[in-house]
Design an enzyme around this catalytic site. Structure first.
Site, PDB file in Angstrom:
ATOM      1  N   GLY A 218      -7.764 -11.349 -32.941  1.00  0.00           N
ATOM      2  CA  GLY A 218      -8.846 -11.379 -33.914  1.00  0.00           C
ATOM      3  C   GLY A 218      -8.629 -12.295 -35.094  1.00  0.00           C
ATOM      4  O   GLY A 218      -9.521 -12.447 -35.933  1.00  0.00           O
ATOM      5  N   GLU A 247      -2.200  -9.153 -29.451  1.00  0.00           N
ATOM      6  CA  GLU A 247      -2.656  -9.979 -28.311  1.00  0.00           C
ATOM      7  C   GLU A 247      -3.460 -11.118 -28.924  1.00  0.00           C
ATOM      8  O   GLU A 247      -4.652 -10.977 -29.171  1.00  0.00           O
ATOM      9  CB  GLU A 247      -3.584  -9.177 -27.403  1.00  0.00           C
ATOM     10  CG  GLU A 247      -3.010  -7.893 -26.861  1.00  0.00           C
ATOM     11  CD  GLU A 247      -4.067  -6.970 -26.261  1.00  0.00           C
ATOM     12  OE1 GLU A 247      -3.680  -6.029 -25.561  1.00  0.00           O
ATOM     13  OE2 GLU A 247      -5.276  -7.172 -26.503  1.00  0.00           O
ATOM     14  N   GLY A 249      -5.145 -14.795 -29.301  1.00  0.00           N
ATOM     15  CA  GLY A 249      -5.717 -15.896 -28.536  1.00  0.00           C
ATOM     16  C   GLY A 249      -6.090 -17.063 -29.428  1.00  0.00           C
ATOM     17  O   GLY A 249      -5.352 -18.033 -29.584  1.00  0.00           O
ATOM     18  N   ARG A 250      -7.249 -16.949 -30.065  1.00  0.00           N
ATOM     19  CA  ARG A 250      -7.856 -18.055 -30.824  1.00  0.00           C
ATOM     20  C   ARG A 250      -6.905 -18.708 -31.830  1.00  0.00           C
ATOM     21  O   ARG A 250      -6.822 -19.929 -31.920  1.00  0.00           O
ATOM     22  CB  ARG A 250      -9.079 -17.508 -31.584  1.00  0.00           C
ATOM     23  CG  ARG A 250      -9.916 -18.567 -32.275  1.00  0.00           C
ATOM     24  CD  ARG A 250     -11.008 -17.898 -33.146  1.00  0.00           C
ATOM     25  NE  ARG A 250     -11.721 -16.870 -32.432  1.00  0.00           N
ATOM     26  CZ  ARG A 250     -12.777 -17.089 -31.642  1.00  0.00           C
ATOM     27  NH1 ARG A 250     -13.246 -18.302 -31.503  1.00  0.00           N
ATOM     28  NH2 ARG A 250     -13.369 -16.078 -31.017  1.00  0.00           N
ATOM     29  N   CYS A 323     -29.796 -31.227 -17.482  1.00  0.00           N
ATOM     30  CA  CYS A 323     -31.260 -31.291 -17.457  1.00  0.00           C
ATOM     31  C   CYS A 323     -31.844 -30.027 -18.085  1.00  0.00           C
ATOM     32  O   CYS A 323     -32.609 -29.300 -17.439  1.00  0.00           O
ATOM     33  CB  CYS A 323     -31.750 -31.420 -16.028  1.00  0.00           C
ATOM     34  SG  CYS A 323     -30.945 -32.753 -15.150  1.00  0.00           S
ATOM     35  N   TYR A 352     -11.328 -20.742 -26.116  1.00  0.00           N
ATOM     36  CA  TYR A 352     -12.700 -20.451 -25.689  1.00  0.00           C
ATOM     37  C   TYR A 352     -13.527 -21.745 -25.609  1.00  0.00           C
ATOM     38  O   TYR A 352     -14.706 -21.763 -25.955  1.00  0.00           O
ATOM     39  CB  TYR A 352     -13.355 -19.414 -26.629  1.00  0.00           C
ATOM     40  CG  TYR A 352     -12.499 -18.188 -26.832  1.00  0.00           C
ATOM     41  CD1 TYR A 352     -12.326 -17.278 -25.795  1.00  0.00           C
ATOM     42  CD2 TYR A 352     -11.812 -17.957 -28.024  1.00  0.00           C
ATOM     43  CE1 TYR A 352     -11.510 -16.162 -25.947  1.00  0.00           C
ATOM     44  CE2 TYR A 352     -10.994 -16.844 -28.188  1.00  0.00           C
ATOM     45  CZ  TYR A 352     -10.847 -15.956 -27.146  1.00  0.00           C
ATOM     46  OH  TYR A 352     -10.037 -14.849 -27.294  1.00  0.00           O
TER      47      TYR A 352
HETATM   48  C1  LIG Z   1      -8.746  -7.126 -25.521  1.00  0.00           C
HETATM   49  C2  LIG Z   1      -8.597  -8.423 -26.209  1.00  0.00           C
HETATM   50  N1  LIG Z   1      -7.390  -8.752 -26.717  1.00  0.00           N
HETATM   51  C3  LIG Z   1      -7.200  -9.918 -27.351  1.00  0.00           C
HETATM   52  C4  LIG Z   1      -8.220 -10.836 -27.513  1.00  0.00           C
HETATM   53  C5  LIG Z   1      -7.946 -12.117 -28.228  1.00  0.00           C
HETATM   54  O1  LIG Z   1      -8.653 -12.200 -29.401  1.00  0.00           O
HETATM   55  P1  LIG Z   1      -8.541 -13.475 -30.333  1.00  0.00           P
HETATM   56  O2  LIG Z   1      -8.783 -14.665 -29.506  1.00  0.00           O
HETATM   57  O3  LIG Z   1      -9.588 -13.229 -31.351  1.00  0.00           O
HETATM   58  O4  LIG Z   1      -7.170 -13.476 -30.924  1.00  0.00           O
HETATM   59  C6  LIG Z   1      -9.494 -10.517 -27.005  1.00  0.00           C
HETATM   60  C7  LIG Z   1     -10.620 -11.431 -27.207  1.00  0.00           C
HETATM   61  O5  LIG Z   1     -11.758 -11.123 -27.096  1.00  0.00           O
HETATM   62  C8  LIG Z   1      -9.684  -9.289 -26.331  1.00  0.00           C
HETATM   63  O6  LIG Z   1     -10.868  -8.952 -25.819  1.00  0.00           O
END
Ligand SMILES: Cc1ncc(COP(=O)(O)O)c(C=O)c1O
Length: 372
Positions: A218, A247, A249-250, A323, A352
């Site tokens: 998040g 966890e 990601g972004r 298109c 993403y």
């Molecule tokens: C269960 C879960 N964990 C981790 C993430 C990663 O979140 P972020 O990319 O915001 O760090 C997500 C993203 O939607 C998620 O659904």
């Protein structure tokens, strides 16, 4: 910043560039934390990205069989947490057969399946129940707690705990709370994590002495580049909290990726300027999905063709080669100076980006990936 001319001089159709050196630095900066850092594969599942992250993370969080496969192609034993709603019998079976032992569970149906497989295979799994906290302050772009489909319904909580407790193969190791994505506010994020810790404390009689407190990801990156999420400050404050699992990601992959395409055409249609690169939202859907102004650079190039068009100090919509009138990279952007054959490079495209794009639409070529 990469040397764009060197990298892209012979590129025409849209390409991604992933800066693995920058990625390594970002991952390294987190790995000093005493908390457990998992990488959320959904943000960018490219194998070289995963391989770069592997030495610096405790493991990977996945949401599908495909993601498990990508991780297992690189390592047969790196820890994997399996999350996400709607995990079918086949998904769970595949996960267990591929050495996944940790599950974020969102449904009694999942628990039934897991129990059946565990008995069949005589294996042992650790379960984190996903809790949907209703009472958190959250200004993040994507809200994934409160009135959303995520987590275990409150009415099923006791049943889920009893089911796990009555099993010889499953252990309730803690809770999972992932509640938002792209949060820029450190104070709110700390408050959210404290709420999660309080929830765990209230239920500690159900849990082992050092429970899993998985607060997901998040952490935001400001696409408008006006502020940054102060990760150092956040992690310093978090040092005083019980052991957490993240966890992420972004925050890890977003800033290290770019999407670039060469301008093929420039048009004015009924009073509206359009810039058309040789690419589109089928490669990079993100600015369309959020309908925001995505940060970008114009890399001036030598004229390649005899015909040339230019725009100066005007707004123009960037539209792709699909298109559909929906193939636009958000609202109009201001251009100081752009011409056909120049390159448009979108920044913050590493999370993403490719992953959420509709790559099959019109069967155009898939974007090449270049690495730094
Ligand atoms: C269960 C879960 N964990 C981790 C993430 C990663 O979140 P972020 O990319 O915001 O760090 C997500 C993203 O939607 C998620 O659904």
């Amino acid at each position: 910043m990469p040397n764009w001319d060197e990298l892209l001089h012979d590129k025409d159709e849209g390409v991604y560039i992933y800066d693995l050196t920058a990625l390594k630095e970002r991952a390294k900066s987190l790995s000093v934390s005493r908390h457990r850092i998992f990488y959320a594969v959904k943000a960018n599942s490219d194998s070289r990205v995963l391989k770069t992250l592997m030495p610096f993370v405790d493991g990977f969080e996945v949401a599908s069989r495909g993601e498990i496969e990508k991780v297992r192609m690189l390592s047969h034993d790196v820890p994997i947490i399996f999350g996400g709603p709607v995990k079918t019998q086949e998904d769970l079976k595949y996960a267990i057969e591929h050495g996944v032992t940790s599950f974020n569970v969102e449904s009694l149906f999942e628990l039934d399946e897991l129990q059946t497989f565990c008995m069949e295979k005589d294996c042992h799994l650790t379960i984190q129940l996903r809790i949907n906290l209703a009472d958190i302050k959250n200004d993040a772009t994507l809200k994934m707690a409160g009135v959303t489909q995520f987590g275990l319904p409150e009415e099923d909580f006791i049943k889920a705990v009893e089911l796990i407790q009555s099993s010889n193969n499953m252990e309730l190791s803690g809770f999972h709370f992932h509640a938002m994505s792209n949060n820029m506010d450190v104070k709110n994020h700390l408050a959210y994590v404290r709420t999660a810790c309080d929830f765990v404390k209230r239920h500690q009689q159900l849990l082992p002495p050092e429970p899993v407190i998985n607060v997901g990801g998040g952490f935001g990156i400001d696409y408008q580049q006006e502020k940054t999420f102060d990760m150092v400050h956040f992690m310093r404050q978090a040092e005083e909290m019980p052991l957490l699992t993240f966890e992420i990601g972004r925050w890890l992959t977003g800033p290290v990726g770019y999407y670039a395409a060469r301008v093929y055409d420039i048009k004015q249609m009924h009073g509206q300027n359009f810039v058309l690169p040789n690419g589109g939202t089928y490669h990079f859907r993100f600015p369309k999905a959020w309908f925001h102004q995505h940060p970008f650079l114009v890399i001036k190039q030598k004229q390649k063709r005899s015909r040339r068009k230019t725009l100066q100090q005007v707004n123009a919509v960037i539209a792709g080669k699909l298109c559909t009138p929906n193939d636009v990279f958000g609202p109009a952007y201001y251009f100081e100076d752009i011409a056909t054959d120049d390159l448009i490079v979108f920044k913050f495209a590493g999370a993403y980006g490719r992953e959420i794009s509709h790559l099959e639409f019109l069967s155009h070529a898939k974007p090449e990936i270049l690495y730094i």
